[in-house]
Write a protein that holds these residues in place. Structure first.
Motif, short mmCIF file in Angstrom:
data_model
loop_
_atom_site.label_atom_id
_atom_site.label_comp_id
_atom_site.label_asym_id
_atom_site.label_seq_id
_atom_site.Cartn_x
_atom_site.Cartn_y
_atom_site.Cartn_z
N PHE A 184 -19.72 12.63 16.29
CA PHE A 184 -18.47 13.34 16.08
C PHE A 184 -18.48 14.63 16.90
O PHE A 184 -19.50 15.30 17.02
CB PHE A 184 -18.28 13.69 14.60
CG PHE A 184 -18.33 12.49 13.69
CD1 PHE A 184 -19.51 12.12 13.08
CD2 PHE A 184 -17.19 11.73 13.46
CE1 PHE A 184 -19.56 11.02 12.24
CE2 PHE A 184 -17.23 10.63 12.63
CZ PHE A 184 -18.42 10.26 12.01
N TYR A 210 -16.69 18.35 17.18
CA TYR A 210 -15.89 19.35 16.47
C TYR A 210 -15.66 20.55 17.39
O TYR A 210 -16.43 20.81 18.32
CB TYR A 210 -16.62 19.84 15.22
CG TYR A 210 -16.84 18.79 14.16
CD1 TYR A 210 -17.94 17.94 14.21
CD2 TYR A 210 -15.98 18.68 13.08
CE1 TYR A 210 -18.16 16.98 13.23
CE2 TYR A 210 -16.19 17.73 12.08
CZ TYR A 210 -17.27 16.89 12.17
OH TYR A 210 -17.49 15.95 11.19
N GLN A 229 -14.64 24.79 17.11
CA GLN A 229 -14.58 25.90 16.18
C GLN A 229 -14.12 27.15 16.92
O GLN A 229 -14.80 27.62 17.83
CB GLN A 229 -15.94 26.14 15.52
CG GLN A 229 -15.93 27.22 14.46
CD GLN A 229 -17.31 27.41 13.83
OE1 GLN A 229 -18.32 27.29 14.50
NE2 GLN A 229 -17.33 27.70 12.53
N LEU A 282 -14.75 24.38 11.25
CA LEU A 282 -14.85 23.30 12.23
C LEU A 282 -13.68 22.35 12.09
O LEU A 282 -13.31 21.95 10.99
CB LEU A 282 -16.15 22.51 12.02
CG LEU A 282 -17.42 23.08 12.60
CD1 LEU A 282 -17.87 24.30 11.85
CD2 LEU A 282 -18.53 22.03 12.60
N LEU A 288 -12.36 18.63 13.44
CA LEU A 288 -12.76 17.41 14.13
C LEU A 288 -11.83 17.15 15.32
O LEU A 288 -10.61 17.19 15.18
CB LEU A 288 -12.72 16.22 13.17
CG LEU A 288 -13.11 14.87 13.78
CD1 LEU A 288 -14.60 14.85 14.08
CD2 LEU A 288 -12.74 13.73 12.83
N PHE A 293 -16.15 27.10 20.64
CA PHE A 293 -17.48 26.64 20.30
C PHE A 293 -17.37 25.17 19.95
O PHE A 293 -16.62 24.79 19.05
CB PHE A 293 -18.00 27.46 19.10
CG PHE A 293 -19.45 27.29 18.79
CD1 PHE A 293 -19.86 26.83 17.54
CD2 PHE A 293 -20.42 27.59 19.73
CE1 PHE A 293 -21.21 26.69 17.24
CE2 PHE A 293 -21.77 27.44 19.45
CZ PHE A 293 -22.16 26.99 18.19
N ILE A 315 -19.21 21.64 18.77
CA ILE A 315 -20.40 21.15 18.05
C ILE A 315 -20.30 19.64 17.88
O ILE A 315 -19.23 19.12 17.55
CB ILE A 315 -20.55 21.78 16.66
CG1 ILE A 315 -20.51 23.30 16.74
CG2 ILE A 315 -21.85 21.35 16.01
CD1 ILE A 315 -20.63 23.96 15.38
N PHE A 357 -26.27 17.95 12.80
CA PHE A 357 -25.49 18.70 13.78
C PHE A 357 -26.34 19.26 14.90
O PHE A 357 -27.51 19.63 14.69
CB PHE A 357 -24.75 19.85 13.09
CG PHE A 357 -23.55 19.42 12.30
CD1 PHE A 357 -23.69 18.92 11.02
CD2 PHE A 357 -22.29 19.48 12.86
CE1 PHE A 357 -22.58 18.51 10.29
CE2 PHE A 357 -21.17 19.08 12.14
CZ PHE A 357 -21.32 18.58 10.86
N GLY A 358 -25.72 19.30 16.08
CA GLY A 358 -26.35 20.01 17.19
C GLY A 358 -26.18 21.51 17.00
O GLY A 358 -25.51 21.95 16.05
N ASP A 359 -26.75 22.27 17.90
CA ASP A 359 -26.67 23.73 17.80
C ASP A 359 -25.41 24.31 18.42
O ASP A 359 -25.20 25.51 18.40
CB ASP A 359 -27.90 24.37 18.45
CG ASP A 359 -29.14 24.22 17.58
OD1 ASP A 359 -30.25 24.30 18.12
OD2 ASP A 359 -28.98 24.03 16.36
N GLY A 360 -24.58 23.44 19.00
CA GLY A 360 -23.31 23.90 19.52
C GLY A 360 -23.37 24.34 20.97
O GLY A 360 -24.43 24.67 21.50
N ARG A 367 -21.23 27.02 23.45
CA ARG A 367 -20.19 28.04 23.57
C ARG A 367 -19.61 27.98 24.96
O ARG A 367 -20.31 28.23 25.94
CB ARG A 367 -20.75 29.43 23.27
CG ARG A 367 -19.67 30.51 23.31
CD ARG A 367 -20.09 31.78 22.59
NE ARG A 367 -20.41 31.53 21.18
CZ ARG A 367 -19.52 31.34 20.22
NH1 ARG A 367 -18.23 31.36 20.51
NH2 ARG A 367 -19.91 31.15 18.99
#
Lengths: 117, 113
Positions: A34, A36, A38, A44, A46, A91, A93, A108-111, A113
């Motif tokens: 998935f 997301y 933010q 978050l 989707l 951001f 994710i 989840f990944g760390d995102g 930016r």
């Protein structure tokens, strides 16, 4: 434990550039991932569901031609922001489910930016 | 679609104080997840609740799901600066982990030393 790696962690680029973000499940296979988005001080939202071997499912209001998703293997999904503009700065994710287990939380990944100048 | 409302939106507490964050759903919750996010980083899984009346604890954090499965609370005892961050509740779209998550608006917690 299950780990999801997201790369790059930070991108700064000029307007009009296309940016690819990778999401990898490191020690498990993920049929579904998935993506997301933010915005600052928001939760978050989707964007799309990435399905291995088939087309992604996009949420209402998300342009599929703008945000290209490819899920070519059970451990990798990519999100490409095409011709990015400052309003795409956000951001991003990803998360993944371990297909070997049911009723487990998403990892989840760390995102990433993304900053578009 | 399912909507999750979190309260409060932000919280500042003195170190050592207890606090509670609430998550209310517009529909029955079949799977409720609590995550913590540090500013600008990914999500850390805290707990998953599925059964009405279920309660789970991890270190100083306790989460409960009410009997009607439409509300969950997250309670932190004797808060510490390390508890600071954004707490998010999430619910599976179709009642289990096999679907995308809808998230609440988040609760931003600051703990003053």
């Amino acid at each position: 434990g299950a780990v999801v790696s997201q790369h790059p962690s930070r991108v700064i680029c000029k307007s009009g550039t296309s940016v690819k973000i990778e999401c990898r499940s490191l020690d498990f296979q993920a049929t579904t991932m998935f993506w997301y988005r933010q915005f600052p001080k928001q939760s978050l939202m989707l964007m799309a569901t990435s399905n291995e071997g088939s087309k992604a499912t996009y949420e209402q209001g998300v342009e599929k031609d703008k945000f290209l998703i490819n899920h070519a293997s059970l451990t990798l999904s990519t999100l490409t922001v095409t011709s990015a503009h400052p309003e795409d700065s956000s951001f991003y994710i990803c998360s993944a489910e371990d297909r070997g287990y049911s009723n487990q939380p998403q990892h989840f990944g760390d995102g990433t930016r993304l900053s578009i100048l | 679609s399912q909507e999750l409302e979190q309260s409060p939106q932000s919280l500042i507490v003195q170190e050592g104080k207890n606090l509670t964050i609430n998550c209310t759903s517009s529909k029955t919750l079949y799977g409720l997840y609590w995550y913590k996010q540090k500013y600008g980083e990914g999500l850390i899984f805290l707990m998953m609740l599925q059964k009405g009346g279920e309660e789970k604890s991890h270190e100083k954090i306790t989460a409960k799901l009410d009997e009607k499965k439409q509300q969950s609370s997250l309670h932190i005892t004797a808060s510490q600066p390390s508890h600071a961050g954004i707490y998010l509740c999430g619910a599976g779209a179709l009642g289990n982990a096999g679907n995308m998550l809808t998230f609440g608006g988040g609760t931003r917690l600051m703990v003053k030393p």
